[in-house]
Motif scaffolding. Structure first.
Motif, mmCIF file in Angstrom:
data_model
loop_
_atom_site.group_PDB
_atom_site.id
_atom_site.type_symbol
_atom_site.label_atom_id
_atom_site.label_comp_id
_atom_site.label_asym_id
_atom_site.label_seq_id
_atom_site.Cartn_x
_atom_site.Cartn_y
_atom_site.Cartn_z
ATOM 1 N N PRO A 50 -23.908 18.455 23.969
ATOM 2 C CA PRO A 50 -25.156 17.928 24.545
ATOM 3 C C PRO A 50 -25.023 17.503 26.009
ATOM 4 C CG PRO A 50 -24.697 16.901 22.413
ATOM 5 C CD PRO A 50 -23.505 17.746 22.742
ATOM 6 N N ASP A 51 -23.874 16.895 26.381
ATOM 7 C CA ASP A 51 -23.724 16.465 27.789
ATOM 8 C C ASP A 51 -23.685 17.690 28.710
ATOM 9 O OD1 ASP A 51 -23.666 13.858 26.957
ATOM 10 O OD2 ASP A 51 -21.467 13.724 26.920
ATOM 11 N N ALA A 52 -22.999 18.726 28.268
ATOM 12 C CA ALA A 52 -22.930 19.942 29.082
ATOM 13 C C ALA A 52 -24.306 20.602 29.163
ATOM 14 C CB ALA A 52 -21.908 20.906 28.479
ATOM 15 N N ARG A 53 -25.050 20.568 28.057
ATOM 16 C CA ARG A 53 -26.399 21.166 28.090
ATOM 17 C C ARG A 53 -27.302 20.396 29.045
ATOM 18 N NH1 ARG A 53 -28.894 20.511 23.781
ATOM 19 N NH2 ARG A 53 -27.389 19.713 22.284
ATOM 20 N N GLN A 54 -27.045 19.074 29.156
ATOM 21 C CA GLN A 54 -27.849 18.271 30.087
ATOM 22 C C GLN A 54 -27.578 18.706 31.533
ATOM 23 O OE1 GLN A 54 -30.367 16.134 29.331
ATOM 24 N NE2 GLN A 54 -30.635 16.292 31.567
ATOM 25 N N VAL A 55 -26.311 19.042 31.837
ATOM 26 C CA VAL A 55 -25.991 19.521 33.199
ATOM 27 C C VAL A 55 -26.753 20.833 33.463
ATOM 28 C CG1 VAL A 55 -24.132 20.362 34.708
ATOM 29 C CG2 VAL A 55 -23.730 18.383 33.201
ATOM 30 N N LEU A 56 -26.813 21.704 32.449
ATOM 31 C CA LEU A 56 -27.573 22.957 32.596
ATOM 32 C C LEU A 56 -29.061 22.666 32.819
ATOM 33 C CD1 LEU A 56 -25.701 24.865 29.811
ATOM 34 C CD2 LEU A 56 -25.994 25.742 32.113
ATOM 35 N N ALA A 57 -29.570 21.656 32.099
ATOM 36 C CA ALA A 57 -30.989 21.305 32.251
ATOM 37 C C ALA A 57 -31.252 20.800 33.672
ATOM 38 C CB ALA A 57 -31.376 20.253 31.220
ATOM 39 N N THR A 58 -30.368 19.941 34.157
ATOM 40 C CA THR A 58 -30.525 19.403 35.518
ATOM 41 C C THR A 58 -30.395 20.531 36.543
ATOM 42 O OG1 THR A 58 -29.523 17.370 34.695
ATOM 43 C CG2 THR A 58 -29.656 17.600 37.093
#
Ligand SMILES: Cc1cc2nc3c(=O)[nH]c(=O)nc-3n(C[C@H](O)[C@H](O)[C@H](O)COP(=O)(O)O)c2cc1C
Length: 177
Positions: free
Chosen positions: A58-66
């Motif tokens: 989830p933290d890595a997916r948040q970087v992708l979202a940002t």
């Protein structure tokens, strides 16, 4: 047209961008099957320059979202397409990347999942390379999100039917004009 062809072309026509997902992981065997479809994508001179990093954290997916793929934070997994970044073959690499992306989208849809294509923007590609250990010279721009579609959230969005040009404006028979 045979019933089978009719069913398959209906399926192909109905694949739409899904930006809302339920907070459920995608089973690994399903991800592997989607990756297998991608692995069999054709590429210029069969160079197979596209690779994929599967991002579930989830933290890595948040970087992708940002970084520009806003739906990545909600998806079950995000498939980050990595190409060689050879400046002399850029046009072919981008074409290959597009073919890979479309096949991943379709394979996810074949599994009954929602899927979305997104382009990383601004500092997104550099941030994602740092995060995932991708060498700086590689090209990272296109990602494919996959997950269980959140039908309620999709219904709640303002209606956006994404109409298409009529066939007569898009297809030209024998001559362009
Ligand atoms: C090359 C490419 C890049 C795209 N990038 C994004 C994106 O960054 N974010 C997004 O929400 N949709 C993105 N899309 C999805 C398009 O907006 C979408 O396919 C189009 O609006 C038609 O909608 P539909 O696929 O639901 O019919 C992209 C599509 C393509 C082909």
């Amino acid at each position: 047209m045979s019933t089978t062809a009719n069913e398959i072309t209906r399926f192909l026509r109905k694949v739409r961008q899904v930006r809302d997902y339920q907070p459920e992981p995608v089973p690994e065997d399903v991800l592997v099957d989607i990756l297998e479809v991608g692995r069999w994508s054709g590429s210029a001179s069969n160079r197979q320059t596209s690779e994929v990093v599967v991002v579930r954290d989830p933290d890595a997916r948040q970087v992708l979202a940002t970084g520009g793929a806003s739906m990545a934070s909600r998806a079950g997994a995000v498939l980050v397409i990595v190409t060689q970044g050879d400046p002399e073959r850029q046009e072919l690499e981008i074409f290959d990347e597009g073919r890979m992306a479309e096949r991943l989208l379709l394979a996810a849809a074949a599994h009954g999942l929602g899927s979305a294509i997104a382009t990383l923007k601004g500092d997104g590609p550099a941030a994602v390379k740092r995060l995932l250990g991708i060498p700086t010279e590689r090209r990272v721009r296109t990602v494919v999100a996959v997950g269980v579609a959140d039908r309620d959230a999709i219904r709640a969005r303002p209606k956006n039917p994404q109409p298409r040009k009529p066939l007569e404006q898009y297809a030209h028979w024998d001559r362009y004009s």
